[in-house]
Design a protein around this motif. Structure first.
Motif, PDB file in Angstrom:
ATOM      1  N   GLN A  46       1.602  -3.791  -9.705  1.00 54.66           N
ATOM      2  CA  GLN A  46       2.338  -3.883  -8.439  1.00 54.66           C
ATOM      3  C   GLN A  46       1.437  -4.457  -7.379  1.00 54.66           C
ATOM      4  OE1 GLN A  46       4.788  -0.460  -7.196  1.00 54.66           O
ATOM      5  NE2 GLN A  46       3.926  -0.643  -5.130  1.00 54.66           N
ATOM      6  N   ARG A  59      -3.791   3.780   8.438  1.00 49.79           N
ATOM      7  CA  ARG A  59      -2.891   4.103   7.324  1.00 49.79           C
ATOM      8  C   ARG A  59      -3.705   4.873   6.286  1.00 49.79           C
ATOM      9  NH1 ARG A  59       1.923   0.413   6.892  1.00 49.79           N
ATOM     10  NH2 ARG A  59       1.842  -1.060   8.658  1.00 49.79           N
ATOM     11  N   HIS A  62      -4.405   8.133   1.551  1.00 50.86           N
ATOM     12  CA  HIS A  62      -3.348   8.307   0.555  1.00 50.86           C
ATOM     13  C   HIS A  62      -3.886   8.208  -0.869  1.00 50.86           C
ATOM     14  CE1 HIS A  62      -0.593   6.435   3.843  1.00 50.86           C
ATOM     15  NE2 HIS A  62      -0.917   7.690   4.118  1.00 50.86           N
ATOM     16  N   LYS A  72      -6.611   0.630  -6.756  1.00 50.85           N
ATOM     17  CA  LYS A  72      -6.200  -0.412  -5.817  1.00 50.85           C
ATOM     18  C   LYS A  72      -7.323  -1.415  -5.606  1.00 50.85           C
ATOM     19  CE  LYS A  72      -3.484   3.124  -3.566  1.00 50.85           C
ATOM     20  NZ  LYS A  72      -3.582   4.199  -2.591  1.00 50.85           N
ATOM     21  N   HIS A 119      -7.408   6.592  -0.310  1.00 55.84           N
ATOM     22  CA  HIS A 119      -7.582   5.280   0.322  1.00 55.84           C
ATOM     23  C   HIS A 119      -6.946   5.292   1.699  1.00 55.84           C
ATOM     24  CE1 HIS A 119      -6.172   0.968   0.966  1.00 55.84           C
ATOM     25  NE2 HIS A 119      -7.475   0.976   1.179  1.00 55.84           N
ATOM     26  N   TYR A 132      -2.741  -5.729  -1.512  1.00 59.95           N
ATOM     27  CA  TYR A 132      -3.516  -5.037  -2.541  1.00 59.95           C
ATOM     28  C   TYR A 132      -2.727  -4.871  -3.833  1.00 59.95           C
ATOM     29  CZ  TYR A 132      -1.352  -1.041  -0.053  1.00 59.95           C
ATOM     30  OH  TYR A 132      -0.483  -0.182   0.593  1.00 59.95           O
ATOM     31  N   TRP A 138       4.589   2.617  -7.469  1.00 57.15           N
ATOM     32  CA  TRP A 138       4.753   3.652  -6.447  1.00 57.15           C
ATOM     33  C   TRP A 138       5.620   4.787  -6.978  1.00 57.15           C
ATOM     34  CZ3 TRP A 138       9.236   4.036  -2.767  1.00 57.15           C
ATOM     35  CH2 TRP A 138       8.999   5.025  -1.800  1.00 57.15           C
ATOM     36  N   LYS A 169       4.202  10.684   8.899  1.00 58.97           N
ATOM     37  CA  LYS A 169       3.692  11.273   7.645  1.00 58.97           C
ATOM     38  C   LYS A 169       2.180  11.501   7.736  1.00 58.97           C
ATOM     39  CE  LYS A 169       2.913   8.605   4.054  1.00 58.97           C
ATOM     40  NZ  LYS A 169       3.095   7.699   2.890  1.00 58.97           N
TER      41      LYS A 169
HETATM   42  C1  LIG Z   1       3.370   2.735  -0.618  1.00 55.15           C
HETATM   43  C2  LIG Z   1       4.782   2.249  -0.783  1.00 55.15           C
HETATM   44  C3  LIG Z   1       5.741   2.482   0.188  1.00 55.15           C
HETATM   45  N1  LIG Z   1       7.018   2.031   0.008  1.00 55.15           N
HETATM   46  C4  LIG Z   1       7.970   2.265   1.089  1.00 55.15           C
HETATM   47  C5  LIG Z   1       8.124   3.716   1.514  1.00 55.15           C
HETATM   48  C6  LIG Z   1       8.364   3.640   2.994  1.00 55.15           C
HETATM   49  O1  LIG Z   1       9.757   3.518   3.242  1.00 55.15           O
HETATM   50  C7  LIG Z   1       7.687   2.344   3.436  1.00 55.15           C
HETATM   51  C8  LIG Z   1       6.363   2.555   4.148  1.00 55.15           C
HETATM   52  O2  LIG Z   1       5.570   3.384   3.333  1.00 55.15           O
HETATM   53  P1  LIG Z   1       4.272   4.070   3.925  1.00 55.15           P
HETATM   54  O3  LIG Z   1       4.526   4.499   5.346  1.00 55.15           O
HETATM   55  O4  LIG Z   1       3.821   5.135   2.940  1.00 55.15           O
HETATM   56  O5  LIG Z   1       3.234   2.851   3.936  1.00 55.15           O
HETATM   57  P2  LIG Z   1       1.646   3.004   4.213  1.00 55.15           P
HETATM   58  O6  LIG Z   1       1.388   4.062   5.252  1.00 55.15           O
HETATM   59  O7  LIG Z   1       1.159   1.638   4.435  1.00 55.15           O
HETATM   60  O8  LIG Z   1       1.114   3.571   2.835  1.00 55.15           O
HETATM   61  C9  LIG Z   1       0.167   2.876   2.060  1.00 55.15           C
HETATM   62  O9  LIG Z   1      -1.044   2.927   2.763  1.00 55.15           O
HETATM   63  C10 LIG Z   1      -2.222   3.312   2.091  1.00 55.15           C
HETATM   64  C11 LIG Z   1      -3.398   2.655   2.768  1.00 55.15           C
HETATM   65  C12 LIG Z   1      -2.237   3.127   0.628  1.00 55.15           C
HETATM   66  O10 LIG Z   1      -3.290   2.956   0.003  1.00 55.15           O
HETATM   67  C13 LIG Z   1      -0.981   3.237  -0.120  1.00 55.15           C
HETATM   68  O11 LIG Z   1      -0.736   2.082  -0.903  1.00 55.15           O
HETATM   69  C14 LIG Z   1       0.206   3.517   0.701  1.00 55.15           C
HETATM   70  O12 LIG Z   1       0.281   4.912   0.814  1.00 55.15           O
HETATM   71  O13 LIG Z   1       7.467   1.590   2.236  1.00 55.15           O
HETATM   72  C15 LIG Z   1       7.413   1.348  -1.123  1.00 55.15           C
HETATM   73  O14 LIG Z   1       8.581   0.957  -1.280  1.00 55.15           O
HETATM   74  N2  LIG Z   1       6.486   1.129  -2.108  1.00 55.15           N
HETATM   75  C16 LIG Z   1       5.176   1.549  -1.977  1.00 55.15           C
HETATM   76  O15 LIG Z   1       4.342   1.300  -2.890  1.00 55.15           O
END
Ligand SMILES: Cc1cn([C@H]2C[C@H](O)[C@@H](COP(=O)(O)OP(=O)(O)O[C@H]3O[C@H](C)C(=O)[C@H](O)[C@H]3O)O2)c(=O)[nH]c1=O
Length: 183
Positions: A46, A59, A62, A72, A119, A132, A138, A169
């Motif tokens: 992915q 961010r 996680h 990653k 991360h 990445y 996911w 979150k």
């Molecule tokens: C991670 C992910 C999220 N989503 C959806 C879920 C939420 O509706 C939206 C935003 O997700 P989130 O707020 O968790 O995104 P980040 O805060 O950038 O999270 C990431 O940030 C840190 C740095 C990480 O290493 C991870 O890959 C991941 O946790 O994307 C998806 O559809 N697929 C995915 O793989």
């Protein structure tokens, strides 16, 4: 390709060569054989791409638990980020220790963060884009968040706690102590 092992030996910083000319540059940003030779012998299933519109966006921290832990390979393709990995593996001699690297669109460096590590990153510029590769897909059920500013970790983030821009979150993430039985 430049390969650097950081203070946490499992974390690898690689910088693929760029071939410049009057048009700009060309770079192979991912080559499986070259990455394997650098110790990044992983199958990626992915690709992710996030845009953060302001400096000071944090961010993380996680990870995903088994059965979908994610390794990653992270790079910044616009602006700059301060990328962080934290060892969350029970019994690891570096459990709870962190390492960071500045990844920028200019330096083209990439950070390899294996499964078992938390991360996160902080943007150093307005409009930072991060791309990445992940070694598993996911899984909302398997994903976990840990407080970016947990005093038990003492991460020297380049942003003050009151200025960090977080998702709801991440603002409500668990303390690092929660990882005791995760990996
Ligand atoms: C991670 C992910 C999220 N989503 C959806 C879920 C939420 O509706 C939206 C935003 O997700 P989130 O707020 O968790 O995104 P980040 O805060 O950038 O999270 C990431 O940030 C840190 C740095 C990480 O290493 C991870 O890959 C991941 O946790 O994307 C998806 O559809 N697929 C995915 O793989």
């Amino acid at each position: 390709m430049k390969v650097e092992r950081l203070a946490l030996p499992d974390i690898v910083l690689v910088t693929p060569p760029r071939f410049g000319d009057e048009r700009g540059f060309f770079s192979e940003t991912y080559n499986a054989a070259r990455m394997a030779a650098a110790g990044i012998d992983a199958v990626f299933v992915q690709d992710n791409h996030s845009l953060s519109r302001r400096r000071g966006v944090v961010r993380g921290l996680h990870c995903q638990l088994p059965p979908h832990p994610q390794g990653k390979l992270v790079r910044c393709t616009r602006g700059a980020i301060w990328d962080v990995a934290v060892d969350a593996r029970q019994g690891s001699p570096t459990f709870g220790r962190w390492v960071a690297a500045e990844l920028t669109a200019e330096n083209g460096s990439q950070l390899w963060i294996p499964a078992g590590f938390l991360h996160g990153f902080c943007t150093l510029t307005d409009a930072a884009e991060v791309q990445y590769k992940c070694t598993d897909v996911w899984s909302r059920d398997c994903e976990r968040s840990v407080r970016w500013d947990d005093p038990d970790l003492g991460i020297a983030w380049p942003v003050a706690a009151g200025d960090a821009i977080l998702s709801d979150k991440d603002a409500a993430a668990a303390p690092f102590a929660a990882v005791r039985d995760w990996f």
